[in-house]
Motif scaffolding. Structure first.
Motif, PDB file in Angstrom:
ATOM      1  N   TYR A   1       2.290   5.132  -7.249  1.00 53.07           N
ATOM      2  CA  TYR A   1       1.961   3.919  -6.490  1.00 53.07           C
ATOM      3  C   TYR A   1       1.225   2.911  -7.381  1.00 53.07           C
ATOM      4  O   TYR A   1       1.551   1.721  -7.407  1.00 53.07           O
ATOM      5  CB  TYR A   1       1.065   4.258  -5.299  1.00 53.07           C
ATOM      6  CG  TYR A   1       1.680   5.107  -4.208  1.00 53.07           C
ATOM      7  CD1 TYR A   1       3.045   5.075  -3.921  1.00 53.07           C
ATOM      8  CD2 TYR A   1       0.874   5.940  -3.415  1.00 53.07           C
ATOM      9  CE1 TYR A   1       3.582   5.851  -2.912  1.00 53.07           C
ATOM     10  CE2 TYR A   1       1.408   6.710  -2.395  1.00 53.07           C
ATOM     11  CZ  TYR A   1       2.754   6.669  -2.140  1.00 53.07           C
ATOM     12  OH  TYR A   1       3.283   7.435  -1.126  1.00 53.07           O
ATOM     13  N   LEU A   2       0.225   3.402  -8.108  1.00 50.69           N
ATOM     14  CA  LEU A   2      -0.564   2.517  -8.965  1.00 50.69           C
ATOM     15  C   LEU A   2       0.294   1.838 -10.028  1.00 50.69           C
ATOM     16  O   LEU A   2       0.143   0.644 -10.297  1.00 50.69           O
ATOM     17  CB  LEU A   2      -1.676   3.306  -9.656  1.00 50.69           C
ATOM     18  CG  LEU A   2      -2.966   3.566  -8.889  1.00 50.69           C
ATOM     19  CD1 LEU A   2      -3.945   4.335  -9.764  1.00 50.69           C
ATOM     20  CD2 LEU A   2      -3.602   2.265  -8.421  1.00 50.69           C
TER      21      LEU A   2
ATOM     22  N   ASP B   1      -1.812  -0.707  -3.815  1.00 52.21           N
ATOM     23  CA  ASP B   1      -3.063  -0.054  -3.466  1.00 52.21           C
ATOM     24  C   ASP B   1      -2.736   1.363  -3.005  1.00 52.21           C
ATOM     25  O   ASP B   1      -1.623   1.637  -2.543  1.00 52.21           O
ATOM     26  CB  ASP B   1      -3.763  -0.784  -2.324  1.00 52.21           C
ATOM     27  CG  ASP B   1      -4.498  -2.037  -2.790  1.00 52.21           C
ATOM     28  OD1 ASP B   1      -4.372  -2.393  -3.974  1.00 52.21           O
ATOM     29  OD2 ASP B   1      -5.181  -2.670  -1.960  1.00 52.21           O
ATOM     30  N   VAL B   2      -3.726   2.272  -3.101  1.00 47.37           N
ATOM     31  CA  VAL B   2      -3.523   3.654  -2.675  1.00 47.37           C
ATOM     32  C   VAL B   2      -4.615   4.040  -1.685  1.00 47.37           C
ATOM     33  O   VAL B   2      -5.799   3.831  -1.947  1.00 47.37           O
ATOM     34  CB  VAL B   2      -3.561   4.626  -3.868  1.00 47.37           C
ATOM     35  CG1 VAL B   2      -3.279   6.052  -3.396  1.00 47.37           C
ATOM     36  CG2 VAL B   2      -2.540   4.218  -4.932  1.00 47.37           C
ATOM     37  N   TRP B   3      -4.202   4.585  -0.542  1.00 46.42           N
ATOM     38  CA  TRP B   3      -5.131   5.134   0.437  1.00 46.42           C
ATOM     39  C   TRP B   3      -4.915   6.640   0.493  1.00 46.42           C
ATOM     40  O   TRP B   3      -3.792   7.108   0.671  1.00 46.42           O
ATOM     41  CB  TRP B   3      -4.888   4.561   1.830  1.00 46.42           C
ATOM     42  CG  TRP B   3      -5.079   3.068   1.944  1.00 46.42           C
ATOM     43  CD1 TRP B   3      -5.618   2.219   1.025  1.00 46.42           C
ATOM     44  CD2 TRP B   3      -4.722   2.253   3.071  1.00 46.42           C
ATOM     45  NE1 TRP B   3      -5.627   0.934   1.495  1.00 46.42           N
ATOM     46  CE2 TRP B   3      -5.086   0.918   2.750  1.00 46.42           C
ATOM     47  CE3 TRP B   3      -4.143   2.517   4.314  1.00 46.42           C
ATOM     48  CZ2 TRP B   3      -4.876  -0.146   3.630  1.00 46.42           C
ATOM     49  CZ3 TRP B   3      -3.931   1.461   5.195  1.00 46.42           C
ATOM     50  CH2 TRP B   3      -4.299   0.134   4.865  1.00 46.42           C
ATOM     51  N   PHE B   4      -5.990   7.411   0.318  1.00 47.44           N
ATOM     52  CA  PHE B   4      -5.867   8.866   0.385  1.00 47.44           C
ATOM     53  C   PHE B   4      -6.929   9.434   1.313  1.00 47.44           C
ATOM     54  O   PHE B   4      -7.988   8.833   1.513  1.00 47.44           O
ATOM     55  CB  PHE B   4      -5.975   9.487  -1.017  1.00 47.44           C
ATOM     56  CG  PHE B   4      -7.362   9.445  -1.619  1.00 47.44           C
ATOM     57  CD1 PHE B   4      -8.292  10.451  -1.371  1.00 47.44           C
ATOM     58  CD2 PHE B   4      -7.748   8.395  -2.450  1.00 47.44           C
ATOM     59  CE1 PHE B   4      -9.563  10.422  -1.920  1.00 47.44           C
ATOM     60  CE2 PHE B   4      -9.013   8.346  -3.012  1.00 47.44           C
ATOM     61  CZ  PHE B   4      -9.932   9.364  -2.744  1.00 47.44           C
TER      62      PHE B   4
ATOM     63  N   VAL C   1       0.850  -1.201   0.000  1.00 52.66           N
ATOM     64  CA  VAL C   1       0.000   0.000   0.000  1.00 52.66           C
ATOM     65  C   VAL C   1       0.879   1.242   0.000  1.00 52.66           C
ATOM     66  O   VAL C   1       1.865   1.331   0.739  1.00 52.66           O
ATOM     67  CB  VAL C   1      -0.926   0.040   1.229  1.00 52.66           C
ATOM     68  CG1 VAL C   1      -1.753   1.333   1.241  1.00 52.66           C
ATOM     69  CG2 VAL C   1      -1.840  -1.174   1.258  1.00 52.66           C
ATOM     70  N   GLY C   2       0.505   2.212  -0.832  1.00 48.41           N
ATOM     71  CA  GLY C   2       1.115   3.536  -0.793  1.00 48.41           C
ATOM     72  C   GLY C   2       0.091   4.514  -0.255  1.00 48.41           C
ATOM     73  O   GLY C   2      -1.075   4.475  -0.654  1.00 48.41           O
TER      74      GLY C   2
END
Length: 375
Positions: free
Chosen positions: A301-302, A307-310, A278-279
Motif C-alpha cells: 500500500y505504501l 495511507d495504511v490503517w491497521f 487508503v489500504g
C-alpha cells in the motif's frame, strides 16, 4: 555451472516474496542454474510465474487447493515429496533453499543421506509457535522434528521480522544455530507512485487486498461502518482466498458501496492500488504470528502512495506508524470505528511527503550475496 534448488510447496504465484526473490536472483546470478520445485494451483485465476531468463527452471509437481479431497491432497503430498527428492538426486544442487516446514522433507533427506556438503537455507514466511506445531497436521510435526536435528548445520535461517526471529530462537533455545537473519517482505521499486491525496468533498476510496475469514478479521466491523457512511466512503475487496461466510455476509449487506472483485496477478496490483486513498489491514491477531506482524500489504500500500490503517492488535506494525509525514500509517481501533475521525486521519495539513524505502531490492541483496558467496 553452479546449481541452486529452491523448494516451495505452495504455488509460488500465491507468494509475492518468492517471485520477487527469483526476479532478483536470476538477474544477479546469470551464470547460475536455478531449479524451483513447487506445486500447481487448481485455480486458473492467477497466471503462472515465468522468468524471461533461461537460467531459471520451474518444475511443478502435484497440485494443491482446499477444493481437493483429503485423500487426493495426501496423494499429492506424496507425489510432491517423492518427485522433489528424485529430482534433487538427479540435479545434484550445491545449494538448497526451502520455504516453510511443509517444504522441508526433500531438502532434509537430501542433506542427510545424499549430499552432506550441500549448503542448506530456510526462510519462514510465517512464525509458528511450538503450541501451533503440536496442533498441526502430523506431516508438519514430523518434518519439524527433522528440522530441529539439522538446524545447527544450516547456513541461513530467516524470518520476516526481528520479533518473529527472536521468538523462533527462544522456542528452540537448546539448538546451536549457525547464521540467522531478518528478511522482510517488500514490493519491488517499480511499484512506487506518488500519493493519491483525498480532498474535502470527494469520496474516500478504500481497498483491501488479501485473504478474508469471518472470525479472524474485522471484516464485519469495517463493512458495517462503511455502509453507515452512506457513500462518503467506498470499500473494494480483492481477495484470492475468501471464506463462504464472508461472501454471504457481504451479500446480505446489500450495499452499493462495498464490492468484491476477483484476485489479480501480483504484477497488476500497482495499477489497481494507485486508484485508492487508503489500504486497510483487517487481521484480528488471533495467533502470535499475526500479533507480531507487519503484513506484506502494509508495504505494498505504501509503495503505491496509499495511507495504511491497521488494527491495534498488530503489535508488529507499530514501528511503522507515522507522525509528520504521508502516506500515513495509522493504528485504528476497529472495535470502535464509530469513534474514529477518518477525515482527520486522511488530511495532509502540515505534513511532508515521504518517499517509502521499503523495497525488496534493498533487502534481498543480503540473501542473494550470501548464496553467491558460497557458490
Amino acid at each position: 555451472m553452479r546449481k541452486i534448488a529452491i523448494i516451495h510447496f505452495s504455488p509460488i504465484e500465491l507468494y509475492p516474496p518468492v517471485m520477487n526473490f527469483l526476479n532478483v536472483m536470476v538477474t544477479d546470478a546469470k551464470d547460475t542454474r536455478i531449479d524451483v520445485y513447487t506445486t500447481q494451483t487448481i485455480t486458473s485465476i492467477l497466471s503462472e510465474f515465468k522468468s524471461p531468463l533461461s537460467n531459471l527452471n520451474i518444475v511443478r509437481i502435484g497440485k494443491t487447493g482446499q477444493q481437493l479431497g483429503v485423500l487426493v491432497r495426501y496423494w499429492n503430498y506424496f507425489i510432491f515429496y517423492f518427485g522433489c527428492f528424485y529430482r534433487l538426486i538427479r540435479y545434484r544442487p550445491h545449494t538448497l533453499l526451502y520455504y516453510e516446514t511443509l517444504s522441508s522433507l526433500p531438502a532434509l533427506l537430501y542433506k542427510r543421506f545424499i549430499n552432506r556438503s550441500v549448503r542448506l537455507l530456510v526462510h519462514y514466511h510465517e512464525y509458528t509457535s511450538l503450541e501451533e506445531y503440536r496442533k498441526n497436521m502430523l506431516l508438519t510435526k514430523i518434518f519439524h522434528r527433522m528440522e530441529e536435528h539439522l538446524y545447527s548445520s544450516f547456513i541461513w535461517i530467516s524470518h520476516t521480522n526481528k520479533t518473529r526471529l527472536v521468538n523462533f530462537m527462544a522456542d528452540h533455545a537448546s539448538v546451536k544455530f549457525g547464521s540467522t537473519y531478518v528478511l522482510p517482505n517488500y514490493p519491488p521499486k517499480s511499484w512506487f507512485s506518488k500519493a493519491n491525496c483525498w480532498h474535502t468533498g470527494a469520496t474516500l476510496r478504500i481497498i483491501y487486498v488479501g485473504s478474508l475469514g469471518l472470525d479472524t478479521t474485522f471484516i464485519q466491523e469495517f463493512c458495517n461502518w462503511v455502509k453507515v457512511q452512506a457513500g462518503i466512503v467506498t470499500f473494494d475487496i480483492y481477495a484470492y482466498n475468501i471464506s463462504e461466510e464472508v461472501k454471504f455476509y457481504i451479500s446480505s449487506l446489500d450495499s452499493d458501496y462495498i464490492k468484491v472483485y476477483q484476485a489479480v496477478n501480483y504484477v497488476d496490483l500497482p495499477d489497481i492500488l494507485s486508484n485508492y486513498h487508503v489500504g486497510i489491514i483487517l487481521y484480528k491477531g488471533h495467533i502470535p504470528n499475526y500479533v507480531h506482524n507487519a503484513p506484506n500489504k502494509l508495504f505494498e500500500y505504501l509503495a503505491c502512495g496509499l495511507d495504511v490503517w491497521f488494527p491495534q492488535q498488530l503489535l508488529g506494525s507499530y514501528e511503522y506508524i507515522t507522525q509528520q509525514t504521508y502516506p500515513k500509517v495509522l493504528m485504528v481501533d476497529f472495535e470502535h470505528l464509530y469513534e474514529f475521525d477518518w477525515v482527520k486521519a486522511v488530511e495532509r495539513k502540515e505534513l511532508v511527503e515521504a518517499i517509502p524505502e521499503f523495497y525488496c531490492e534493498n533487502v534481498l541483496g543480503l540473501l542473494v550475496n550470501r548464496i553467491k558467496a558460497i557458490l
